[in-house]
Design an enzyme around this catalytic site. Structure first.
Site, PDB file in Angstrom:
ATOM      1  N   ASP A  52       0.860  -1.201  -0.202  1.00 23.73           N
ATOM      2  CA  ASP A  52       0.016  -0.104   0.097  1.00 23.73           C
ATOM      3  C   ASP A  52       0.944   1.334   0.063  1.00 23.73           C
ATOM      4  O   ASP A  52       2.115   1.060   0.274  1.00 23.73           O
ATOM      5  CB  ASP A  52      -0.884  -0.043   1.178  1.00 23.73           C
ATOM      6  CG  ASP A  52      -1.870   1.228   1.514  1.00 23.73           C
ATOM      7  OD1 ASP A  52      -2.449   1.646   0.337  1.00 23.73           O
ATOM      8  OD2 ASP A  52      -1.981   1.607   2.438  1.00 23.73           O
ATOM      9  N   THR A 109      -2.238   1.236  -4.850  1.00 26.32           N
ATOM     10  CA  THR A 109      -2.608   2.229  -4.085  1.00 26.32           C
ATOM     11  C   THR A 109      -3.963   2.843  -4.429  1.00 26.32           C
ATOM     12  O   THR A 109      -4.349   2.580  -5.594  1.00 26.32           O
ATOM     13  CB  THR A 109      -1.698   3.468  -3.792  1.00 26.32           C
ATOM     14  OG1 THR A 109      -2.179   4.735  -3.305  1.00 26.32           O
ATOM     15  CG2 THR A 109      -1.168   3.707  -5.507  1.00 26.32           C
ATOM     16  N   ASP A 125      -1.550  -0.748   5.857  1.00 20.63           N
ATOM     17  CA  ASP A 125      -1.804  -0.273   7.345  1.00 20.63           C
ATOM     18  C   ASP A 125      -3.346  -0.119   7.481  1.00 20.63           C
ATOM     19  O   ASP A 125      -3.681   0.105   8.447  1.00 20.63           O
ATOM     20  CB  ASP A 125      -1.200   1.176   7.517  1.00 20.63           C
ATOM     21  CG  ASP A 125      -1.772   2.264   6.796  1.00 20.63           C
ATOM     22  OD1 ASP A 125      -2.184   1.797   5.350  1.00 20.63           O
ATOM     23  OD2 ASP A 125      -1.579   3.292   7.162  1.00 20.63           O
TER      24      ASP A 125
END
Lengths: 347, 1046
Positions: B286, B568, B697
């Site tokens: 990410d 992303t 995350d």
């Protein structure tokens, strides 16, 4: 990790800085490099070769003589006789003659050998009762079921010693005779002291009874003899009363089951107290008088008599020195190849 | 989570209710900073116009605020509970799906139809911000919410070694059955030929012997299955788990993966995947919060042809900016943001000198944006920015004395050097991806009308007034410089507008914005028209702060031949910027392909184009050498956006996508949904047979984390969803390097060595029975004492191999980091595979053969030195078992690279324990207690006092160990060969390079050990070649290429 840590501060969850937890334990990291391994190879090769040579020399100084008496000499007739189980109770004696060319110096051991007799079959090996043999009265009268079907005789009496091992005990007996120019002299053999100390004194005991005055025969009263035996266990050695019962040394030797189908077992040791055997067995003509009882024809077995002297690493054994020599040479060859490879590519 | 309370309007009044009771159609009230409980249709809110701000970090990773607006008809309901409760609209919408950015539906209410889109939806997982309350109607609840639709199913993860192990155990079972069959057949034949003649001594088998030797064979088969079952290592599973647990603890305990600022240690949340960490080939990362800190910092600027932001010392040399560099003092400005840091004081001087261009520059920054100010206390300003870039720019302007204080829909209030100035906001020409710029038109207190524009430099430069040519050149030089440093740049420009012109334009704008058809195009044309003839002011450079050590980590992992794909939810530009700043994209790359097709065929065409371009470059001479693929095509990058990805992930295209992507060194997917992330991972996972690792995350990474072989969660940031779904978690991306290159590599190495040794040991131990079978009439007689069989795996040999599996290190951690290529063998699965298993089986068999036949040869006819025999079965058992224990102990000694005290204690201890137990078992005491259980009385004493026994044991040990040792030494040879052939003439096969890495560990061990002499020197070249980095390797390839070509 259930322990509450004392340092409950801002860095409460910081792991301990111990060598163990950080995988920094001091350690020795041996390197397998050509510089360390190759000398080791050469060293090992040298050691093996030297040991091999030494053993070989030692072995050359020992003697061994094997006489197969299955149907040699006059034993032919006995062999035929034993083919028929009906003749089991008839005794048969025969003689085999042989010649010793070089004196057997030192202690000489007299073995009987059996070929193709499988003492190492699982069913056979299990068929014994160590509890009985250690002299427990309970087991004497009530042997382990492992002994089946050699547990009770046809009268229903418990067999002592029970089991297939004891039942098949080797029962030929030998008399070694030395034919010197002058006379015919029986070679004296120690028939005791042929077992391991632990076997004789710990593993095999006669049944203990309170009344010390009882004879062995009385102790064994209420037990039957093994089916194939001619004599009861308390009467195995007619000459030495202390060599009877479970501690009879021939029995003990037999009960130590051989690992392979071809084996030899110690029968006696030359008594060197008497001339002319103080130096060992002198060269000359010998004969063995055999009481031929043990049938081998059923299983295409052979029987032999082995006379042998021993060295510091045991009896005559050519395998070990040769194996050492071969191993040494192979390692040397390997080392040379490795050196060549290393030389060519690393330099 | 499900028990959190919220306000609930099922009847005429508000009541608290648990999340779990939320049903579709309910009307619920949400409060500021609360999570949205379900996908709801916004009805009304505390803000004017029914506006409502949300943060979607848990959904797409973006932490900026987003605006949602209720329908005007519903926003009129306000907070009137009674009215809301009476709300009886009917919503018809699409079925539940996982598209986060799309919603279509219609509201039927009071006989009217109202179209609904995503702008009116609050999705579950969002957080309500800057909005005191809002009411909404639940459209999707529970599993139907878009968040849940994006969660992949949790699968039980197992490592490839685990799977291999299970296969091998099955194979061993098969092998066991084969052995059983062979021995059973042997038994049948033996019984037929020999056994029946021997039956006189074994009366009880009469019925079997008479007619049915086959039945005897059948029984033998089962007996041997029981005897040989030690070959199937039951204790293996226990030991493997213990080792993995240990490795997990080592990860938990690692101080170098402990993040001091957040007091967060690394955490292995699973104990089953450790060795797979040593085999990772693909990392899916990410961006937000993982690679970056998601903190934008105004770093540099260029104003009127002068660059600010660098610090120079007195000699005019550039000073590198560190933590300790002096910061500019903003105390002159009471409204400044304390956290803002700037190092170049010349800019402050310029502003104090009231240079008009500088003032205009910051005025632009404080006017041209969509940031919302929030002033809780007097002077305590907090900006809520839709994009962190804007926030950074407005904050910069604030600190330099142009404080953006408040805004209404019509005005913007600034405090310019402490003086309040009101600007009238005439128009906002908003930002979009095509325009790549935004402008505002304002009237200042003096009545002048100005257009302020900021946007991508190329776009702005095209629209400049020709008089700006010189300034443009200087500025673009600066911009080039900034971009080279990985900064995100924007160019700023203004334009003075004439009142009449504007008036006329505004009219047209009003017209255009009421047109139904092609409204967008019309507006864009209008904007285009007015944004011309701009005057350049300068440029800004904002740093998207990467996490510490990210570029280094990525470089290192790339050297370890791990492919890193960035997935992303961000914009293309942002993603590319990050790509540049973490060195995944470089200016010297041959080409950066961007796939942004809107249909399947378009995407297909673009992908084909990429692969054909790459293929042309990848000249024929290397076509066979797959190994060189990576180096030859190293310089391509592929960037693909969400729309295209959706098409590319369709079954007919996914293979093309995969192939193309794998040809490129860098792959960046932007604007992807959580589900797409998982799909990409799944695609690689299923088709490349490679181990994948996903790191993220946020909640938007959960599905990817669950899908990948290994999921890593970055903890310490907002939200715990990722961590909770992950297998490993730590606080910083850079720890990934340590997790993989040190812990992973060690784990894999240890596990492989452990397995190799374990199988070897069990084969050596068990197969002796097989050989003995040929001598004992296949009667299933065991070679060893029963007690030895019981204790061998548990007591005599378990601990040393466990110590090796826990503590062994072939290369220390420093070298693991220094030579990332050491990671290669794990990826290639070299250390333990079916071939290795075969080898260890073979070694085990060989050892068992020697273990049996050397004592057999030696003892078959041997006697003791006192003439009594020791060729009996018990003595034989003792000799073989002693040899076996010694041989396997020596072998573990050779296999152990890292002898800690624990290893010593375990190895020597095991030997000592063996002898202690042996003598105890063979003692008089135990025998007299249980004669039938300890029949080996005295055997140890009688055997082990014999010199010949020790001669045999020594011979057996030497014979068993030497070949393995020689093999080990031989296997370390080819690396020298590689170094030779790379430099000199001779055909080099592709796999030599692979092999050179394969054997590298030994080399390094040598290096690490600091061996003296020329050996090191000789190896150095190779080490350089293997690990030193690209230059040498490329060199080598280059030579090879020439050779092949010419």
């Amino acid at each position: 990790m259930g322990k509450v840590k004392a340092n409950a501060g801002p860095l409460a969850r910081r792991p301990d800085n111990s060598a163990f937890k950080q995988q920094r334990l001091p350690a020795w990291s041996p390197m397998l490099t050509a510089q360390t391994v190759l000398p080791f190879f050469y060293g090992m090769a040298t050691v093996c070769v030297l040991l091999g040579v030494w053993l070989l020399v030692t072995v050359q100084n020992t003697h061994e003589l094997k006489v197969d008496y299955t149907h040699a000499g006059s034993c032919d007739k006995c062999f035929e006789k034993r083919k028929d189980r009906a003749n089991a109770n008839q005794s048969c004696n025969c003689t085999v003659v042989f010649n010793i060319e070089n004196t057997f110096k030192g202690d000489v051991f007299f073995y009987y050998g059996l070929i193709n007799f499988h003492q190492n079959l699982r069913q056979y090996m299990d068929s014994r009762d160590d509890g009985q043999m250690i002299g427990r009265n309970k087991n004497l009268k009530n042997p382990s079921s492992y002994c089946e079907p050699f547990m009770k005789d046809k009268n229903g009496l418990p067999i002592a010693p029970c089991g297939a091992v004891a039942n098949s005990m080797f029962n030929d007996s030998f008399t070694l005779v030395y034919h010197s120019a002058a006379s015919r002299q029986v070679v004296p053999l120690f028939r005791k002291g042929i077992t391991w100390y632990t076997d004789k004194n710990v593993k095999f005991r006669n049944p203990q009874v309170e009344n010390k005055t009882l004879t062995l025969a009385q102790v064994f009263e209420g037990t039957g003899q093994p089916l194939y035996w001619q004599k009861p266990v308390y009467d195995l050695d007619p000459w030495d009363r202390n060599n009877n019962g479970f501690i009879n040394e021939d029995l003990i030797v037999w009960m130590r089951e051989a690992a392979f189908p071809n084996f030899k077992k110690l029968y006696g040791v030359l008594n060197r107290a008497i001339e002319p055997f103080t130096e060992g067995l002198p060269a000359g003509n010998y004969s063995v008088d055999i009481s031929y009882n043990f049938p081998v024809e059923y299983f295409q077995g052979r029987k032999e008599v082995v006379l042998s002297t021993v060295s510091w690493f045991g009896g005559q054994n050519n395998f070990l020195p040769i194996a050492y020599l071969v191993t040494g040479c192979l390692i040397l060859l390997l080392a040379v190849i490795l050196t060549a490879v290393w030389w060519k590519f690393a330099l | 989570m499900n028990l959190q309370q919220l306000f609930f309007v099922p009847s005429k009044f508000l009541q608290n209710e648990k999340w779990m009771n939320v049903r579709v159609g309910d009307i619920i009230k949400l409060e500021n900073n609360h999570f949205v409980a379900a996908d709801i249709l916004l009805l009304s809110s505390s803000e004017p116009y029914g506006l409502c701000y949300i943060e979607t970090a848990e959904l797409d990773g973006e932490t900026n605020l987003k605006v949602r607006q209720a329908l005007t008809v519903t926003s009129d309901l306000g907070a009137d509970v009674a009215k809301l409760a009476d709300f009886n609209g009917e919503v018809i919408c699409e079925p539940p799906n996982n598209k986060l950015d799309k919603f279509t539906g219609t509201l039927y209410w009071r006989d009217n139809k109202y179209p609904l889109d995503n702008e009116k939806m609050l999705l579950r997982g969002c957080v309500l911000r800057n909005t005191d309350w809002c009411f909404g109607m639940v459209i999707f609840a529970g599993l139907q919410t878009k968040l849940m639709q994006n969660c992949g199913r949790t699968k039980f993860k197992r490592t490839s070694i685990d799977k291999l192990m299970n296969t091998l155990v099955l194979w061993i079972f098969g092998f066991l059955v084969c052995m059983g069959v062979i021995l059973a057949i042997g038994n049948t034949i033996w019984e037929q030929k020999v056994g029946r003649t021997f039956s006189v001594y074994l009366l009880w088998d009469e019925p079997i012997r008479n007619n049915n030797v086959v039945f005897s064979g059948f029984l033998t088969f089962w007996s041997y299955i029981i005897i040989l079952n030690t070959m199937v290592p039951i204790s293996l599973y226990v030991s493997v788990e213990v080792i993995r647990l240990g490795h997990s603890y080592f990860i938990n305990w690692d101080r170098k993966m402990y993040y001091i600022q957040k007091d967060t240690p690394a955490e292995a949340r699973t104990t089953t995947l450790n060795e797979e960490l040593g085999q990772v080939e693909f990392i899916f990362s990410d961006k937000t919060g993982t690679l970056t800190q998601n903190i934008m910092v105004f770093n540099k600027c260029s104003i009127n042809g002068k660059s600010y932001g660098d610090v120079y010392d007195e000699f005019g040399h550039k000073v590198e900016i560190t933590e300790r560099t002096d910061c500019v003092d903003f105390s002159f400005n009471p409204l400044s943001d304390r956290k803002f840091k700037f190092h170049d004081s010349s800019l402050v001087e310029a502003i104090k000198m009231e240079e008009p261009s500088v003032q205009e520059f910051f005025r632009l920054l404080s006017l041209c944006h969509t940031v919302m100010p929030e002033e809780k206390n007097e002077g305590d300003l907090v900006y809520q920015a839709q994009s962190p870039d804007e926030g950074a720019l407005v904050t910069a302007a604030r600190n330099f004395g142009f404080v953006f204080r408040s805004r209404t829909p019509e005005t913007v209030t600034l405090y310019e050097m402490g003086i309040a100035v009101n600007y009238q906001l005439l128009a906002i020409l908003d930002f979009n991806n095509v325009r790549k710029r935004m402008s505002v038109i304002v009237r200042n207190p003096a009545g002048h009308i100005k257009l302020y524009c900021k946007g991508a430099d190329t776009i702005i430069f095209d629209r400049l007034d020709p008089s700006n040519q010189v300034l443009m050149n200087t500025t673009s030089e600066h911009l080039y410089e900034f971009a080279g440093e990985g900064l995100r740049t924007l160019a700023l420009a203004y334009k003075d507008l004439d009142e009449n012109v504007l008036e006329e334009w505004m009219k047209r704008l009003l017209n255009a914005s009421t047109v139904i058809e092609n409204r967008e195009e019309g507006l864009a044309d209008l904007y285009e028209e007015i944004e011309t003839g701009l005057m350049l002011l300068g440029a800004t450079a904002v740093e998207d702060k990467l996490q510490e050590g990210v570029p280094e980590t990525i470089a290192c992992l790339t050297l370890a031949n791990i492919k890193i794909w960035v997935l992303t939810g961000d914009k293309l530009e942002t993603a590319m910027n990050i790509g540049y700043s973490c060195n995944m994209l470089r200016d010297d790359m041959n080409e950066v392909f961007i796939i942004s097709g809107h249909s399947v065929s378009e995407v297909q065409q673009q992908l084909r184009l990429v692969s054909s371009t790459v293929d042309v470059e990848k000249t024929d001479e290397f076509s066979e050498d797959s190994v060189f693929e990576e180096t030859i095509i190293a310089e391509y990058a592929l960037i693909i956006n969400g729309h295209s990805l959706a098409h590319a992930l369709e079954p007919e295209l996914e293979q093309v996508l995969l192939e193309t992507a794998c040809l490129c060194k860098t792959v960046i997917c932007c604007r992807v949904t959580p589900m797409q992330k998982a799909q990409v991972v799944e695609l690689v996972k299923t088709n490349k047979m490679a181990v994948t690792l996903a790191i993220g995350d946020g909640a938007n990474d959960v599905s990817m984390i669950k899908t990948a072989h290994i999921g890593v969660g970055i903890s310490g940031q907002e939200g715990m969803q990722a961590v909770l779904a992950s297998d490993y978690s730590f606080a910083q991306f850079r720890y990934l390097q340590r997790l993989l290159l040190v812990h992973g590599r060690w784990s894999y190495f240890r596990m492989c060595n452990f397995l190799f040794y374990f199988f070897y040991k069990n084969f050596a131990f068990t197969l002796v029975h097989f050989w003995f079978g040929f001598f004992c009439g296949f009667s299933a007689q065991t070679v060893y004492d029963q007690w030895f069989i019981t204790l061998f795996n548990i007591v005599y040999t378990s601990l040393p191999v466990l110590a090796m599996g826990l503590f062994d290190q072939d290369v220390n951690e420093a070298n693991s980091h220094r030579y990332p290529s050491l990671y290669r063998p794990g990826q290639l699965n070299l250390l333990f595979n079916k071939r290795q298993f075969f080898l260890c089986t073979l070694q085990g068999m060989g050892t068992s053969f020697l273990l049996f036949f050397i004592p057999y040869g030696a003892f078959c006819l041997v006697v003791r030195d006192d003439g009594s025999h020791i060729s009996d079965q018990q003595a034989f058992a003792v000799i073989i078992s002693t040899s076996l224990v010694i041989v396997v102990s020596v072998q573990i000694g050779l296999d152990t690279y890292y002898w800690t005290a624990v290893n010593h204690v375990f190895v020597w201890g095991s030997l000592a324990v063996y002898f202690a137990i042996l003598f105890a078992m063979h003692s008089d005491g135990l025998f007299s207690i249980l004669p039938s259980h300890f029949p080996f009385i005295g055997t140890a004493r009688n055997c082990l006092t014999q010199k010949s026994v020790w001669l045999v044991i020594m011979l057996t040990t030497v014979a068993c160990v030497m070949p393995g040792l020689a093999c080990r030494l031989c296997r370390s040879r080819p690396r020298s060969r590689t170094s030779d052939s790379c430099g000199g003439p001779g055909a080099v096969h592709a796999d030599t390079v692979a092999r050179c890495t394969m054997f590298s560990s030994d080399t390094l061990v040598r290096l690490a050990s600091g061996l003296s002499g020329h050996c090191v020197k000789k190896q150095c070249g190779l080490v350089g070649l293997c690990f030193g980095g690209l230059p040498m390797r490329q060199d080598c390839n280059y030579q090879l290429g020439r050779k092949k070509g010419g």
